[in-house]
Design an enzyme around this catalytic site. Structure first.
Site, PDB file in Angstrom:
ATOM      1  N   TYR A  79      -4.112   5.964  -5.904  1.00 22.59           N
ATOM      2  CA  TYR A  79      -5.380   6.712  -5.885  1.00 22.59           C
ATOM      3  C   TYR A  79      -5.382   7.789  -6.971  1.00 22.59           C
ATOM      4  CZ  TYR A  79      -7.956   4.791  -1.948  1.00 22.59           C
ATOM      5  OH  TYR A  79      -8.700   3.968  -1.146  1.00 22.59           O
TER       6      TYR A  79
ATOM      7  N   GLU B 241      -3.388  -2.318  -0.756  1.00 23.48           N
ATOM      8  CA  GLU B 241      -4.377  -1.475  -1.450  1.00 23.48           C
ATOM      9  C   GLU B 241      -5.466  -2.355  -2.068  1.00 23.48           C
ATOM     10  OE1 GLU B 241      -5.041   1.826  -1.876  1.00 23.48           O
ATOM     11  OE2 GLU B 241      -3.589   2.116  -0.294  1.00 23.48           O
TER      12      GLU B 241
ATOM     13  N   TYR C 259      -9.559  12.782  -6.076  1.00 22.21           N
ATOM     14  CA  TYR C 259      -8.359  11.999  -6.361  1.00 22.21           C
ATOM     15  C   TYR C 259      -7.801  12.217  -7.771  1.00 22.21           C
ATOM     16  CZ  TYR C 259      -9.115  10.109  -1.787  1.00 22.21           C
ATOM     17  OH  TYR C 259      -9.269  10.004  -0.416  1.00 22.21           O
TER      18      TYR C 259
ATOM     19  N   ASP D 188     -11.850   3.941   5.829  1.00 24.13           N
ATOM     20  CA  ASP D 188     -10.823   4.809   5.250  1.00 24.13           C
ATOM     21  C   ASP D 188     -10.511   5.982   6.176  1.00 24.13           C
ATOM     22  OD1 ASP D 188      -9.129   4.860   2.964  1.00 24.13           O
ATOM     23  OD2 ASP D 188     -10.119   6.698   2.324  1.00 24.13           O
TER      24      ASP D 188
HETATM   25  C1  LIG Z   1      -6.706   2.745   1.702  1.00 26.99           C
HETATM   26  C2  LIG Z   1      -6.370   4.070   1.102  1.00 26.99           C
HETATM   27  N1  LIG Z   1      -5.305   4.159   0.265  1.00 26.99           N
HETATM   28  C3  LIG Z   1      -5.000   5.403  -0.268  1.00 26.99           C
HETATM   29  C4  LIG Z   1      -5.716   6.537   0.006  1.00 26.99           C
HETATM   30  C5  LIG Z   1      -5.334   7.851  -0.581  1.00 26.99           C
HETATM   31  N2  LIG Z   1      -4.729   8.688   0.388  1.00 26.99           N
HETATM   32  C6  LIG Z   1      -6.776   6.375   0.870  1.00 26.99           C
HETATM   33  N3  LIG Z   1      -7.556   7.417   1.197  1.00 26.99           N
HETATM   34  N4  LIG Z   1      -7.122   5.138   1.406  1.00 26.99           N
END
Ligand SMILES: Cc1ncc(CN)c(N)n1
Length: 224
Positions: free
Chosen positions: A139, A207, A165, A44
């Protein structure tokens, strides 16, 4: 009906799959194996580096100074607030700065970020916003849902992630993006909306794949 409402209604079945994914459920009830979360955090972090670049492209494509400033703010909050969460978890896991810098993207991370960067570089501002929105919006929805589980936000390990989040600050950024997409799609022909829907669908699918990749610790299948 606003375009964001149309997207929300249409893509609920996939969003539910994201919310019900064992990785997400495991964060919510605190049972997720730490090794999987560690893998996720590293991937991430790499993802967010490219994701932040999308906001720089958004500033380039913006047609008002106000929108440009908002994208600059999003770039800053990604690099200095969201990614500081990752740095805090890295410290807990004993991941060194060097390890972060040396980490290599897994196939899904690479495919997802490259898809978004391709759309961001070659498409319109509306295309770019359609590509980045599932990331912020989903998120935020997940954060809010997990924060409703009694004790989840106070969990000694996963609580910080849920707090980030589900925070109103994160929600405000997501809402700004939703409103921007609604403004940009006002009175647009149906063919244009269908194209945007496809972009939004693709990153929504990515996602799901990102949760799946992290749950399965998926790297390249070849021995190296
Ligand atoms: C894969 C992913 N998707 C969304 C987010 C939220 N910014 C994140 N941190 N990582």
């Amino acid at each position: 009906m606003k375009f964001s409402e149309r997207l929300y209604d249409k893509l609920q079945p996939i969003w539910r799959q994201n919310h019900d994914h064992p990785f997400v459920r495991g964060i919510g009830d605190g049972t997720l194996e730490r090794e999987k979360f560690r893998f996720f955090m590293i991937q991430d972090y790499l993802y967010l580096i490219d994701y932040a670049k999308l906001f720089a492209l958004g500033a380039m494509k913006a047609d008002t100074v106000e929108t440009m400033g908002k994208f600059a703010g999003l770039l800053n909050s990604t690099l200095n607030e969201e990614m500081s969460l990752h740095r805090q978890y890295a410290a807990k896991f004993g991941i060194t700065e060097d390890e972060f810098e040396q980490a290599k993207p897994a196939p899904t991370t690479l495919a997802y970020t490259h898809y978004m960067l391709h759309v961001g570089q070659n498409g319109t501002l509306a295309d770019l916003v359609a590509a980045v929105l599932p990331c912020m919006w989903s998120y935020w929805e997940i954060g809010k849902e997990l924060s409703q589980i009694p004790g989840a936000s106070d969990h000694e390990f996963y609580g910080e992630w849920i707090k980030m989040y589900s925070s109103s600050e994160f929600g405000e950024l997501a809402e700004w993006c939703i409103d921007l997409l609604d403004q940009l799609t006002e009175n647009k022909p149906e063919a244009e909306l269908v194209k945007l829907e496809e972009i939004f669908l693709n990153t929504t699918r990515f996602e799901y794949m990102f949760w799946e990749m992290s749950y399965r610790l998926e790297m390249w299948p070849t021995d190296e």
